[in-house]
Design a protein around this motif. Sequence first.
Motif, PDB file in Angstrom:
ATOM      1  N   CYS A  33      10.533  31.775  92.091  1.00  0.00           N
ATOM      2  CA  CYS A  33      11.038  30.795  91.279  1.00  0.00           C
ATOM      3  C   CYS A  33       9.832  30.515  90.536  1.00  0.00           C
ATOM      4  N   THR A  59      22.876  34.196  88.438  1.00  0.00           N
ATOM      5  CA  THR A  59      22.867  35.402  88.176  1.00  0.00           C
ATOM      6  C   THR A  59      24.197  35.668  86.793  1.00  0.00           C
ATOM      7  N   THR A  88      14.623  42.089  89.710  1.00  0.00           N
ATOM      8  CA  THR A  88      15.633  41.634  89.132  1.00  0.00           C
ATOM      9  C   THR A  88      16.150  41.237  88.189  1.00  0.00           C
ATOM     10  N   ARG A 103      17.872  37.658  86.132  1.00  0.00           N
ATOM     11  CA  ARG A 103      18.217  36.044  86.154  1.00  0.00           C
ATOM     12  C   ARG A 103      18.458  35.598  84.607  1.00  0.00           C
ATOM     13  N   GLN A 104      19.024  34.179  85.174  1.00  0.00           N
ATOM     14  CA  GLN A 104      19.625  33.243  83.733  1.00  0.00           C
ATOM     15  C   GLN A 104      19.144  32.245  83.450  1.00  0.00           C
ATOM     16  N   SER A 127      25.017  34.113  92.311  1.00  0.00           N
ATOM     17  CA  SER A 127      23.807  32.760  92.387  1.00  0.00           C
ATOM     18  C   SER A 127      24.847  32.498  90.834  1.00  0.00           C
ATOM     19  N   PRO A 159      18.013  29.813  91.492  1.00  0.00           N
ATOM     20  CA  PRO A 159      18.603  31.127  90.389  1.00  0.00           C
ATOM     21  C   PRO A 159      19.447  31.779  90.092  1.00  0.00           C
TER      22      PRO A 159
END
Length: 735
Positions: A500, A462, A590, A592-593, A26, A460
């Motif tokens: 979110c 990735t 998971t 995220r950045q 993403s 999001p």
Amino acid sequence: MLIRTLLFVLFSGLSFAATFPALTYSTYLRDSFSPNAIATDSSGNVYMAGNAIVDPATRQSTILVVKLNPRGSQYLYVRYLGGAVKDSANAIAVDSAGNVYVAGSTASPDFPVTSGGNLGTASPGLSSPRSFVVKLDASGEIVFSDLLGGSAGSAAQAVAVNAAGQIVVTGMVSDGAGPAFPSTAGAYSLANTANHPYLLELDPTGTKVIFSATGIGGSALALDTAGNIYVAGSTFLLDYPTTPGAYQSTLPVFQVCSFPPCIGTHQGTNQYVTKVDHAGSTLIYSTAVSGKGNTTNGGLAVDPMGNVYLTGYAGATYPYTVTTPPIPIGPIDSIFFFEAPFLSKLDPTGKTLLFSVPVGGAGVQVDSHGFVYVSGGAGSGLAGSFGIQNNLPALANVPTRCLPNGLGIHSIAYVSQIDATSGNQLGSQFIGGSTLVTSSVALFGSTVWIAGSTSLPDFPLTANAVTLPGFQSTPLAGAYLGAVDFSQSQPAAGTPQIFCILDAADLSPIGAAARNQLLTVFGTGLGPLAGVSARDNSTTTLAGVSLSLGPITAPLLYVSDTQINFAVPLVDPAQRLAPMQLTVNGASATPRQIPITFANPSLFLTDPQTQLSAIGSLAVALNADGSANSATNPARLGSAISVFVNGLAPDPRFNQAPLQLSTTNGWAVTAIVPVNPFVLRVDLQVPSALVNDFSCSPTSLCAVNFTLYGVGSVNVGQIVSGGQAFGGVVYVNRN
């Protein structure tokens, strides 16, 4: 304490269930690029085609085609195509050798055409665009470039290539009394082609028209192994051809009005699907698939048995085979402003609707294992679908705070996997953000690639994805690229799921965040069932929950099963993207950045998802006596009032000049005081007389808007620019 209490009241007590497929890719791909089509090849390379703004002042666009490697981590080529006026790419296809076919329209008189490609005349300008198809080799070099349709204005909307290398193109002829789109002998045709579709086939060299049919065609296209051609589209005309015995052999007649307050009505839009033989001459079947409300086709797929899958958005009387979600109705009975998504399956004869379920809308793919994949969305700008997202099965488990509200969140996207036999939903992946709209999907194995457009990169992100080197919180509108893998095994029970990440002050999706900014995570399995608050501002492990950005653990303020409030830690100011890892009792979400910026100001609002009026939302504010500002306790003209700001708290590791904020319309900033390490209190003097931006009742109660502008240094060498204005509304008594 006031801020923490307000956050707890606003965000606690919510409960959501988890969904699984994995969002494996993403990213915000490019500025000023709106992708309209996406495809993959047999090696898994990803291709996108769309429109790139080359002159922001005039909105002039040209065509952009990009190819990325299967991981989406590297561009293999970037190719611009077009002329001097305006060009648009609407469709893309890839053959077994990696050649790419792009179709669309051009208004450029100098659109580049290769030898033998003058199958249409050059456009004289914006009033009469021409269809085109371009073939690129595996390196992105032009093999041929054709104009189509003689001197008739038209736009190509879909393209496909068969096993013999022949190129099938379909599109729409322009409105007006210009020349007819040319047809060939033996092909289906009609005399007046204006506002009607066309369908044609070119030889592999792009220099010869094999057939050209008029009156049939559309915006979506598929081929089967027998050489039959399937087209789907939408039309407000009632003369689109249908065949006897088809599912709907008559196009529904109904009136709609496009916008309130419904001054005048017109025939609404119907969806249709047509199966044509390989020569474009015989309609094997042709049928409408509509209700008595606008039905807009958004995609077409055909499985190996010849079943057809249609997706798009439709009004409340669409022929669903399941209980339909409630759809708001416009001010005139039976005239609908709002629409729901649909995925419909027709049998190989075009006579029976096998199922029709409320999911999708923006592209459909089908595999050989009995699965259908659709992308869709909810919110403003999505075929009028705003207002129904809470009723969609694909979004049933998504926290309300992550869904469109017409304020900070305008449109979101999702991808769903559907059982091809029953129409039952097998899994759905939510993709948040504030302005994300998907346009098309492509399938490689069990991974669905999604192309879309966004005006803010607050969805999001990735790791290991191509993104902009200068990622900022407010870039130009641009392209989204994502991938959802439906082969992932279901996570173990208790695995935290993030839906979110929002700004804790105004509940807007977070793009770039500042150090010390308060953020809120919504999801499931995020912590204990009963919420727990931290006792101080430095707690980094709370009820088994920890959250880190890069190597630094974030301060936690509140954790529960569905929500976490945390502060962005003091990460390296030169760090552009900080990897975020959430762990709950040893189980990890998971990764995220989060992009890091120097300042990202926002006001704390009383209820960010309730709009007070057209001038803004109500700020958390204290009157001069320390009481909460409200409609029953307004401030007085000329008195003091305090508001609270997120995203501007200083980083104590740096020497800083004092923060300065300015305002207008008679307001004055009198003091800026830290409430804690994360929140600033800004003291304001209310104007002695109201001049602009206010709304008052007969009793002199006024909802007054104020705006703050950054003018001082926040970090060494960094300025809060005037473009980062932020503000809200407080109540003032004019007497």
